[in-house]
Design a protein around this motif. Structure first.
Motif, PDB file in Angstrom:
ATOM      1  N   UNK A 163     -33.831 -57.393  95.626  1.00  0.00           N
ATOM      2  CA  UNK A 163     -33.981 -58.747  96.173  1.00  0.00           C
ATOM      3  C   UNK A 163     -35.303 -59.333  95.696  1.00  0.00           C
ATOM      4  N   UNK A 164     -35.239 -60.485  95.024  1.00  0.00           N
ATOM      5  CA  UNK A 164     -36.408 -61.121  94.409  1.00  0.00           C
ATOM      6  C   UNK A 164     -37.060 -60.137  93.430  1.00  0.00           C
ATOM      7  N   UNK A 165     -36.263 -59.647  92.497  1.00  0.00           N
ATOM      8  CA  UNK A 165     -36.747 -58.679  91.515  1.00  0.00           C
ATOM      9  C   UNK A 165     -37.842 -59.237  90.626  1.00  0.00           C
ATOM     10  N   UNK A 166     -38.572 -58.348  90.021  1.00  0.00           N
ATOM     11  CA  UNK A 166     -39.671 -58.701  89.131  1.00  0.00           C
ATOM     12  C   UNK A 166     -39.588 -57.822  87.879  1.00  0.00           C
ATOM     13  N   UNK A 167     -40.226 -58.249  86.778  1.00  0.00           N
ATOM     14  CA  UNK A 167     -40.165 -57.465  85.538  1.00  0.00           C
ATOM     15  C   UNK A 167     -40.543 -55.990  85.685  1.00  0.00           C
ATOM     16  N   UNK A 168     -41.580 -55.611  86.475  1.00  0.00           N
ATOM     17  CA  UNK A 168     -41.899 -54.181  86.568  1.00  0.00           C
ATOM     18  C   UNK A 168     -40.747 -53.318  87.089  1.00  0.00           C
ATOM     19  N   UNK A 169     -40.034 -53.796  88.116  1.00  0.00           N
ATOM     20  CA  UNK A 169     -38.930 -52.987  88.625  1.00  0.00           C
ATOM     21  C   UNK A 169     -37.735 -53.046  87.673  1.00  0.00           C
ATOM     22  N   UNK A 170     -37.626 -54.140  86.935  1.00  0.00           N
ATOM     23  CA  UNK A 170     -36.607 -54.199  85.890  1.00  0.00           C
ATOM     24  C   UNK A 170     -36.893 -53.218  84.772  1.00  0.00           C
ATOM     25  N   UNK A 171     -38.163 -53.131  84.396  1.00  0.00           N
ATOM     26  CA  UNK A 171     -38.572 -52.158  83.378  1.00  0.00           C
ATOM     27  C   UNK A 171     -38.290 -50.734  83.859  1.00  0.00           C
ATOM     28  N   UNK A 172     -38.612 -50.450  85.114  1.00  0.00           N
ATOM     29  CA  UNK A 172     -38.360 -49.119  85.681  1.00  0.00           C
ATOM     30  C   UNK A 172     -36.880 -48.781  85.607  1.00  0.00           C
ATOM     31  N   UNK A 173     -36.029 -49.743  85.947  1.00  0.00           N
ATOM     32  CA  UNK A 173     -34.586 -49.509  85.934  1.00  0.00           C
ATOM     33  C   UNK A 173     -34.077 -49.254  84.526  1.00  0.00           C
ATOM     34  N   UNK A 179     -28.601 -48.603  87.105  1.00  0.00           N
ATOM     35  CA  UNK A 179     -27.800 -49.825  87.088  1.00  0.00           C
ATOM     36  C   UNK A 179     -28.324 -50.767  88.165  1.00  0.00           C
ATOM     37  N   UNK A 180     -28.931 -51.864  87.743  1.00  0.00           N
ATOM     38  CA  UNK A 180     -29.627 -52.753  88.681  1.00  0.00           C
ATOM     39  C   UNK A 180     -29.260 -54.197  88.429  1.00  0.00           C
ATOM     40  N   UNK A 181     -29.256 -54.975  89.521  1.00  0.00           N
ATOM     41  CA  UNK A 181     -29.067 -56.425  89.449  1.00  0.00           C
ATOM     42  C   UNK A 181     -30.094 -57.060  90.366  1.00  0.00           C
ATOM     43  N   UNK A 182     -30.564 -58.260  90.013  1.00  0.00           N
ATOM     44  CA  UNK A 182     -31.518 -58.985  90.844  1.00  0.00           C
ATOM     45  C   UNK A 182     -30.776 -60.030  91.683  1.00  0.00           C
ATOM     46  N   UNK A 183     -31.123 -60.108  92.966  1.00  0.00           N
ATOM     47  CA  UNK A 183     -30.730 -61.236  93.798  1.00  0.00           C
ATOM     48  C   UNK A 183     -31.946 -62.150  93.861  1.00  0.00           C
ATOM     49  N   UNK A 184     -31.997 -63.109  92.943  1.00  0.00           N
ATOM     50  CA  UNK A 184     -33.177 -63.945  92.806  1.00  0.00           C
ATOM     51  C   UNK A 184     -34.295 -63.198  92.103  1.00  0.00           C
ATOM     52  N   UNK A 185     -35.331 -63.924  91.724  1.00  0.00           N
ATOM     53  CA  UNK A 185     -36.471 -63.297  91.075  1.00  0.00           C
ATOM     54  C   UNK A 185     -36.607 -63.664  89.613  1.00  0.00           C
ATOM     55  N   UNK A 186     -37.347 -62.833  88.892  1.00  0.00           N
ATOM     56  CA  UNK A 186     -37.635 -63.065  87.479  1.00  0.00           C
ATOM     57  C   UNK A 186     -37.377 -61.785  86.707  1.00  0.00           C
ATOM     58  N   UNK A 187     -36.597 -61.876  85.628  1.00  0.00           N
ATOM     59  CA  UNK A 187     -36.273 -60.671  84.848  1.00  0.00           C
ATOM     60  C   UNK A 187     -37.245 -60.441  83.702  1.00  0.00           C
ATOM     61  N   UNK A 188     -37.957 -61.484  83.275  1.00  0.00           N
ATOM     62  CA  UNK A 188     -38.860 -61.316  82.139  1.00  0.00           C
ATOM     63  C   UNK A 188     -38.089 -60.968  80.888  1.00  0.00           C
ATOM     64  N   UNK A 189     -38.586 -59.984  80.138  1.00  0.00           N
ATOM     65  CA  UNK A 189     -37.949 -59.601  78.874  1.00  0.00           C
ATOM     66  C   UNK A 189     -36.835 -58.577  79.048  1.00  0.00           C
ATOM     67  N   UNK A 190     -36.612 -58.110  80.271  1.00  0.00           N
ATOM     68  CA  UNK A 190     -35.656 -57.036  80.504  1.00  0.00           C
ATOM     69  C   UNK A 190     -34.260 -57.589  80.749  1.00  0.00           C
ATOM     70  N   UNK A 191     -33.285 -56.917  80.190  1.00  0.00           N
ATOM     71  CA  UNK A 191     -31.897 -57.379  80.274  1.00  0.00           C
ATOM     72  C   UNK A 191     -31.255 -56.914  81.573  1.00  0.00           C
ATOM     73  N   UNK A 192     -31.748 -57.486  82.662  1.00  0.00           N
ATOM     74  CA  UNK A 192     -31.226 -57.200  83.988  1.00  0.00           C
ATOM     75  C   UNK A 192     -30.386 -58.398  84.431  1.00  0.00           C
ATOM     76  N   UNK A 193     -29.132 -58.190  84.838  1.00  0.00           N
ATOM     77  CA  UNK A 193     -28.359 -59.337  85.342  1.00  0.00           C
ATOM     78  C   UNK A 193     -28.987 -59.894  86.614  1.00  0.00           C
ATOM     79  N   UNK A 194     -28.839 -61.174  86.811  1.00  0.00           N
ATOM     80  CA  UNK A 194     -29.450 -61.816  87.972  1.00  0.00           C
ATOM     81  C   UNK A 194     -28.468 -62.810  88.575  1.00  0.00           C
ATOM     82  N   UNK A 195     -28.367 -62.791  89.888  1.00  0.00           N
ATOM     83  CA  UNK A 195     -27.567 -63.753  90.649  1.00  0.00           C
ATOM     84  C   UNK A 195     -28.546 -64.565  91.478  1.00  0.00           C
ATOM     85  N   UNK A 196     -28.534 -65.883  91.314  1.00  0.00           N
ATOM     86  CA  UNK A 196     -29.563 -66.682  91.981  1.00  0.00           C
ATOM     87  C   UNK A 196     -29.213 -68.155  91.981  1.00  0.00           C
TER      88      UNK A 196
END
Length: 373
Positions: A163-173, A179-196
């Motif tokens: 929830x409200x993901x950020x690039x550091x946790x996207x990088x960790x994933x 397998x991670x998805x963001x509910x809102x937030x910022x993905x930065x350079x990481x290819x994390x799907x986001x629903x927002x």
């Protein structure tokens, strides 16, 4: 033996929201036949369950989704659906596990985020998923932390909703193949799907509506927001002003602070007022609106006669604001449906994201004084 005990992982305790607990308590009374026809008002239910009226409202919404109640509409009592009409639900066998990662307790999250999480958990629960809540502060992390290896499951079969993901946790994933998805937030350079719902689009619409009515002195304070988020909001405000020939002054139109506390919001808006009293304020969340409303009262300014208000992030308590608050209603069910489908392995069509939100005009916006009707 000691080594074996030390290496064993304790079973996680499933966390439940206060609204879910209250819903179960009300459901027990319904099953016992205590109420038929109409349900008592939220004030009485809050007194009986020992929770707040907003929490009761969230609990009743869950019972509507579960088929126990039927909404009577705005300010009307809920109707109890007769037991014969309630389809029996066979207990689902829990075969799969999913995790929702939050940076704060559910009760401290914005109303919309809480509702999306609650509805998603309900939907997944019916499909045989056990959904756990794991809370730790990844929001302000500058880089991935090793401690996250012990907080979140490193397992490709356990999907994680941040929830409200950020690039550091996207990088960790990405590095741990989680397998991670963001509910809102910022993905930065990481290819994390986001629903927002993209806040900058809402800010742009709010600016368009205000400038169309003649507002030029518009202030949108930014408190404790990530750089990418703040930059997109500033660009939306700047574009809205320049479209009507007004020069954008960052320190006035979008004052910014790395902190979010009542006194910070108060001082930021008060400084803007000392410079030139805004004719309109756009606020990102309910907490900021409460502080700003107190400041307006102290200054003897009325809404919307002197200052117009728009709230971007919908909040349940906003329905109690007088005059009726202009805000955006988020598509909770669509967000929850998207998350549910993703958890179950269905791909998302990113070309249709982010989602839009519906603007509710309310009664808190009006043309500035002296502007022709």
């Amino acid at each position: 033996m000691a080594g074996a005990v030390a290496g064993r992982n304790m079973a996680r305790i499933e966390r439940r929201t206060t609204a879910e607990i209250a819903a179960d308590a009300i459901k027990s009374e319904l099953a016992a036949g205590r109420w038929t026809g109409r349900l008592p008002g939220s004030r009485l239910l809050a007194a009986e369950t020992g929770v707040s009226q907003p929490t009761v409202a969230a609990a009743l919404a869950l019972l509507v989704e579960q088929g126990w109640l039927e909404s009577g509409g705005d300010r009307r009592a809920f109707r109890v659906i007769p037991r014969a009409a309630v389809a029996p639900q066979a207990p689902a066998r829990i075969l799969r596990r999913a995790v929702v990662a939050t940076h704060a307790d559910l009760g401290d999250l914005p109303h919309t985020a809480r509702r999306v999480i609650e509805v998603t958990r309900e939907k997944l629960g019916r499909r045989g998923w056990a959904v756990e809540i794991v809370t730790f502060d990844f929001l302000h992390a500058k880089r991935p932390h090793r401690s996250w290896d012990h907080l979140l499951p490193i397992d490709p079969d356990v999907p994680v909703i941040a929830v409200f993901g950020r690039p550091p946790i996207g990088e960790w994933a990405m590095k741990n193949r989680v397998r991670m998805i963001f509910l809102g937030g910022l993905v930065g350079e990481w290819k994390i799907p986001i629903v927002a719902v993209k806040s900058s689009l809402l800010a742009a619409e709010a600016m368009e509506r205000l400038t169309r009515q003649g507002h030029r002195q518009i202030v949108l304070p930014l408190c404790d927001r990530p750089h990418g988020f703040s930059a997109s909001i500033k660009e939306a405000v700047k574009a809205g002003l320049e479209r009507v020939g007004v020069s954008y002054v960052e320190s006035y139109h979008t004052p910014e602070s790395p902190y979010q506390r009542p006194e910070v919001v108060w001082n930021m808006v008060e400084a803007a007022m000392d410079r030139a009293v805004p004719t309109a304020l756009i606020l990102l969340d309910w907490k900021e609106l409460v502080t700003v409303s107190c400041l307006l009262t102290k200054r003897g300014l009325r809404v919307p006669d002197d200052v117009s208000l728009i709230l971007l992030n919908e909040q349940m308590e906003a329905d109690w604001y007088v005059p009726h608050l202009a805000c955006f209603r988020f598509p909770v069910m669509r967000l929850a449906n998207l998350l549910t489908r993703w958890v179950e392995g269905q791909p998302l069509d990113q070309s249709k994201l982010p989602l839009s939100a519906d603007f509710e005009a309310g009664e808190s916006i009006a043309a500035p004084q002296g502007w022709p009707a």
